[in-house]
Design an enzyme around this catalytic site. Sequence first.
Site, PDB file in Angstrom:
ATOM      1  CG  HIS A   1      -1.739   1.215   1.405  1.00  0.00           C
ATOM      2  ND1 HIS A   1      -3.014   1.335   0.898  1.00  0.00           N
ATOM      3  CD2 HIS A   1      -1.454   2.395   2.017  1.00  0.00           C
ATOM      4  CE1 HIS A   1      -3.481   2.539   1.200  1.00  0.00           C
ATOM      5  NE2 HIS A   1      -2.561   3.206   1.886  1.00  0.00           N
ATOM      6  CD  GLU A   2       1.893   3.654   3.659  1.00  0.00           C
ATOM      7  OE1 GLU A   2       2.217   4.724   3.127  1.00  0.00           O
ATOM      8  OE2 GLU A   2       0.832   3.518   4.287  1.00  0.00           O
TER       9      GLU A   2
ATOM     10  CG  HIS B   1       0.155   6.172  -0.910  1.00  0.00           C
ATOM     11  ND1 HIS B   1      -1.007   6.708  -1.424  1.00  0.00           N
ATOM     12  CD2 HIS B   1      -0.180   5.646   0.303  1.00  0.00           C
ATOM     13  CE1 HIS B   1      -1.999   6.509  -0.565  1.00  0.00           C
ATOM     14  NE2 HIS B   1      -1.533   5.865   0.486  1.00  0.00           N
TER      15      HIS B   1
ATOM     16  CD  GLU C   1      -4.822   6.333   1.894  1.00  0.00           C
ATOM     17  OE1 GLU C   1      -4.579   5.118   1.961  1.00  0.00           O
ATOM     18  OE2 GLU C   1      -3.952   7.198   2.052  1.00  0.00           O
TER      19      GLU C   1
HETATM   20 ZN   LIG Z   1      -2.403   5.260   2.377  1.00  0.00          ZN
END
Ligand SMILES: [Zn+2]
Length: 269
Positions: free
Chosen positions: A134-135, A138, A195
């Site tokens: 997830h990170e 980004h 997100e």
């Molecule tokens: Zn996030």
Amino acid sequence: MKKIVLIIMVFLGVAACKTNPFTGQKVLNFYPNSQIFPTAFAQYDEFLGENKVITGTEDAKMITKTGQRIAAAAERWLTANGYPGYLKDYKWEYNLVNDETVNAWCMPGGKIVFYTGILPICNGETGVAVVMGHEVAHALADHGAQRMSAGTLQQLGAVAGNVVIQDEQKRNIFNQAYGIGSQVGVMLPFSRSHETEADRIGLQIMAIAGYNPDEAAELWKRMQANSGGGAPPEFLSTHPSNETRIANLTEWAPLARQEAAKFGVTSFQ
Ligand SMILES: [Zn+2]
């Protein structure tokens, strides 16, 4: 004067779109890596210097190992989908910091921090891979640069005509976009759409790295249980609601497996 600013803003908006390789969508981003990464790398080093970095433990090694697998999977996907060299400016680094905050983040260019506070919720390597994916997503999708671009447009509007962004201003915009300044290293939450995008990209990358994508929904269930009634942990603050996120991740997990199969990955840990 107002009109000129408007024209410049429209020009920047049109001229400065970059395609997100993962979604195929054009996004506003007029900050090339060369303008952002050096600032990010410096901020990252500053953060590490001011915090207690844990090295040599099993947990620290797990963070590094998982990060390397996730980064390698991202590279494979990008190369296979026509973006070889996309990561050439990245300087991956994975650090575990002694801090009970339930959080993790990735700065532009692949500079990652996990706080020890998130490890119990990760509950092992596969959970770390969920958060790591997830990170990293980004960073891969340039969400920070997009936020900086949006911030710059706002500032251009505010200063009417002062279109030459000086280094000092650039640094301020970077700091604002990342929430740095008031508290170093506490990242501002991304928008809800960013997100959701990071969830989807992250799931795909973790599966290609050989991690079980079904575990993503499980991690968020633990996160939800952890927040139980009280204030949500920082990691959650303006993220999509847990229910939406868990439903999305559950729906997308089979798609992530299909994507992994294209890379010959059919068994997952
Ligand atoms: Zn996030």
